[in-house]
Design a protein around this motif. Sequence first.
Motif, PDB file in Angstrom:
ATOM      1  N   ILE A 137      27.157 -30.510   9.016  1.00 10.23           N
ATOM      2  CA  ILE A 137      28.245 -29.567   9.309  1.00 10.23           C
ATOM      3  C   ILE A 137      27.998 -28.877  10.655  1.00 10.23           C
ATOM      4  N   ALA A 138      26.743 -28.563  10.961  1.00 13.49           N
ATOM      5  CA  ALA A 138      26.399 -27.926  12.239  1.00 13.49           C
ATOM      6  C   ALA A 138      26.742 -28.834  13.416  1.00 13.49           C
ATOM      7  N   ALA A 139      26.669 -30.143  13.208  1.00 14.39           N
ATOM      8  CA  ALA A 139      27.011 -31.109  14.262  1.00 14.39           C
ATOM      9  C   ALA A 139      28.509 -31.399  14.285  1.00 14.39           C
ATOM     10  N   ASP A 140      29.270 -30.644  13.467  1.00 13.80           N
ATOM     11  CA  ASP A 140      30.731 -30.759  13.387  1.00 13.80           C
ATOM     12  C   ASP A 140      31.212 -32.130  12.949  1.00 13.80           C
ATOM     13  N   VAL A 141      30.481 -32.725  12.025  1.00 13.27           N
ATOM     14  CA  VAL A 141      30.941 -33.977  11.435  1.00 13.27           C
ATOM     15  C   VAL A 141      32.201 -33.733  10.597  1.00 13.27           C
ATOM     16  N   GLY A 142      32.424 -32.476  10.206  1.00  4.01           N
ATOM     17  CA  GLY A 142      33.627 -32.129   9.451  1.00  4.01           C
ATOM     18  C   GLY A 142      33.306 -31.908   7.985  1.00  4.01           C
ATOM     19  N   VAL A 143      33.739 -30.775   7.440  1.00  7.61           N
ATOM     20  CA  VAL A 143      33.373 -30.407   6.071  1.00  7.61           C
ATOM     21  C   VAL A 143      33.810 -31.467   5.062  1.00  7.61           C
ATOM     22  N   ASN A 144      35.064 -31.901   5.147  1.00  4.67           N
ATOM     23  CA  ASN A 144      35.550 -32.901   4.189  1.00  4.67           C
ATOM     24  C   ASN A 144      34.761 -34.199   4.285  1.00  4.67           C
ATOM     25  N   THR A 145      34.504 -34.629   5.515  1.00  6.55           N
ATOM     26  CA  THR A 145      33.741 -35.867   5.735  1.00  6.55           C
ATOM     27  C   THR A 145      32.321 -35.718   5.196  1.00  6.55           C
ATOM     28  N   VAL A 146      31.710 -34.564   5.457  1.00  2.00           N
ATOM     29  CA  VAL A 146      30.343 -34.321   4.994  1.00  2.00           C
ATOM     30  C   VAL A 146      30.270 -34.350   3.466  1.00  2.00           C
ATOM     31  N   MET A 147      31.222 -33.704   2.803  1.00  3.75           N
ATOM     32  CA  MET A 147      31.213 -33.677   1.334  1.00  3.75           C
ATOM     33  C   MET A 147      31.324 -35.095   0.764  1.00  3.75           C
ATOM     34  N   GLU A 148      32.204 -35.910   1.366  1.00  2.00           N
ATOM     35  CA  GLU A 148      32.355 -37.302   0.926  1.00  2.00           C
ATOM     36  C   GLU A 148      31.054 -38.067   1.133  1.00  2.00           C
ATOM     37  N   LEU A 149      30.453 -37.844   2.309  1.00  4.00           N
ATOM     38  CA  LEU A 149      29.225 -38.545   2.677  1.00  4.00           C
ATOM     39  C   LEU A 149      28.080 -38.187   1.731  1.00  4.00           C
ATOM     40  N   ILE A 150      27.921 -36.904   1.432  1.00  5.04           N
ATOM     41  CA  ILE A 150      26.849 -36.458   0.539  1.00  5.04           C
ATOM     42  C   ILE A 150      27.053 -37.031  -0.863  1.00  5.04           C
ATOM     43  N   ASP A 151      28.291 -37.055  -1.337  1.00  3.51           N
ATOM     44  CA  ASP A 151      28.581 -37.636  -2.658  1.00  3.51           C
ATOM     45  C   ASP A 151      28.209 -39.113  -2.693  1.00  3.51           C
ATOM     46  N   GLU A 152      28.528 -39.833  -1.604  1.00  2.00           N
ATOM     47  CA  GLU A 152      28.194 -41.261  -1.531  1.00  2.00           C
ATOM     48  C   GLU A 152      26.684 -41.471  -1.522  1.00  2.00           C
ATOM     49  N   LEU A 153      25.970 -40.601  -0.809  1.00  2.00           N
ATOM     50  CA  LEU A 153      24.507 -40.714  -0.745  1.00  2.00           C
ATOM     51  C   LEU A 153      23.874 -40.442  -2.108  1.00  2.00           C
ATOM     52  N   ARG A 154      24.395 -39.441  -2.811  1.00  2.00           N
ATOM     53  CA  ARG A 154      23.896 -39.163  -4.160  1.00  2.00           C
ATOM     54  C   ARG A 154      24.106 -40.381  -5.061  1.00  2.00           C
ATOM     55  N   SER A 155      25.258 -41.007  -4.903  1.00  4.65           N
ATOM     56  CA  SER A 155      25.575 -42.196  -5.694  1.00  4.65           C
ATOM     57  C   SER A 155      24.609 -43.333  -5.385  1.00  4.65           C
ATOM     58  N   GLU A 156      24.295 -43.512  -4.081  1.00  5.83           N
ATOM     59  CA  GLU A 156      23.350 -44.561  -3.670  1.00  5.83           C
ATOM     60  C   GLU A 156      21.958 -44.296  -4.248  1.00  5.83           C
ATOM     61  N   VAL A 157      21.565 -43.021  -4.264  1.00  4.61           N
ATOM     62  CA  VAL A 157      20.256 -42.640  -4.800  1.00  4.61           C
ATOM     63  C   VAL A 157      20.157 -43.012  -6.282  1.00  4.61           C
ATOM     64  N   ARG A 158      21.220 -42.683  -7.032  1.00  2.00           N
ATOM     65  CA  ARG A 158      21.225 -43.020  -8.470  1.00  2.00           C
ATOM     66  C   ARG A 158      21.266 -44.537  -8.690  1.00  2.00           C
ATOM     67  N   LYS A 159      22.118 -45.186  -7.914  1.00  2.00           N
ATOM     68  CA  LYS A 159      22.324 -46.627  -8.090  1.00  2.00           C
ATOM     69  C   LYS A 159      21.062 -47.433  -7.804  1.00  2.00           C
ATOM     70  N   HIS A 160      20.371 -47.083  -6.718  1.00  3.37           N
ATOM     71  CA  HIS A 160      19.191 -47.849  -6.306  1.00  3.37           C
ATOM     72  C   HIS A 160      17.875 -47.176  -6.689  1.00  3.37           C
ATOM     73  N   LYS A 161      18.005 -46.054  -7.453  1.00  2.56           N
ATOM     74  CA  LYS A 161      16.808 -45.321  -7.908  1.00  2.56           C
ATOM     75  C   LYS A 161      15.884 -44.978  -6.733  1.00  2.56           C
ATOM     76  N   ILE A 162      16.473 -44.440  -5.673  1.00  3.51           N
ATOM     77  CA  ILE A 162      15.705 -44.066  -4.482  1.00  3.51           C
ATOM     78  C   ILE A 162      15.022 -42.730  -4.724  1.00  3.51           C
ATOM     79  N   GLU A 163      13.757 -42.656  -4.427  1.00  3.71           N
ATOM     80  CA  GLU A 163      13.000 -41.409  -4.601  1.00  3.71           C
ATOM     81  C   GLU A 163      12.507 -40.839  -3.274  1.00  3.71           C
TER      82      GLU A 163
END
Length: 333
Positions: free
Chosen positions: A60-86
């Motif tokens: 957000i500090a780099a102005d990627v955009g709040v909506n874009t950041v929220m989508e991106l973080i949700d996708e990353l959380r999903s990837e972590v669960r899917k691939h069991k990334i620690e």
Amino acid sequence: MSFFKRLKDAIVQKSEAVTQKFTDGLAKTRDLLVEKVEDLVRRYKKLDENFFEELEEILIAADVGVNTVMELIDELRSEVRKHKIENALDLQPILSEKLVNLLKNDNTASTELNVETGRLNVILFVGVNGVGKTTTIGKMAHMFKQQGKKVIMAAGDTFRAAAIEQLEVWGDRVGVEVIKHSQGADPAAVIFDAVHAAKSRGADILLCDTAGRLQNKVNLMEELNKVYRVLQREIPNAPHEVLLVLDATTGQNALSQAKTFGQSAGVTGIVLTKLDGTAKGGIVIAIRNELQIPVKYVGLGEKMDDLQPFDPEQFVHALFAGLIEEKETEEKE
């Protein structure tokens, strides 16, 4: 093949000078965004909610955009669960690839200008005062002239004498004729004369300046509509491009302007100026992802040739330049 190796291979055929311009121009954004992400993933040995909160703040500090950041973080959380990334280090290339995909958003139109040989191509420039609109027009005139095209510029911002004078200075500097009237004249009349001058001189490109229009100035928007009507009456399908000029240093304010002008001015592309002077280069990602308007050119410095066509791969390569070299060293070892 690793993400970083694929990214570098994609750049091999690009001009080395242009690649260096992007690398130098994005230094401030790279310091804020990439290096902070790099530091973050090295500090967290294990992924947890604190990690994602810090990552969110960096983006957000780099102005990627709040909506874009929220989508991106949700996708990353999903990837972590899917691939069991620690390990946070394992998440970094996934984040990088997702940023690339956002910049290459297939839903946006082409980043190339709609310029065709054999016709008078009309490009209209819109945007508020102070964003570098007139300078952008001058630099684009220089670019087209270097390509061997005959260019005419129209001083359609008749509300400010300084705007007319500034365009004349650029005209003298790059050797391009400027069609102008006196301050306070009807902008549509200037554009009408410019179209006829361009036709009579066999010009390839007509670059039209307009007044710095604020979204709440209804009369100025009506003036712009009048310019549209004149162009469309004189040349079928004109203007061929409507470029919104935005100042990258204003961050989220630039995104707000893009939303307003995109809705009311028929914007076909964006020119993002002063990208070299800000750490808010993430605004490129926000604009492409949230507005579906392509960024077509970026300003990477004050020299005449520092206006460059936007290339998603060049942009990402420049952001991750230091990291790519680091990964290559690691892989060799």
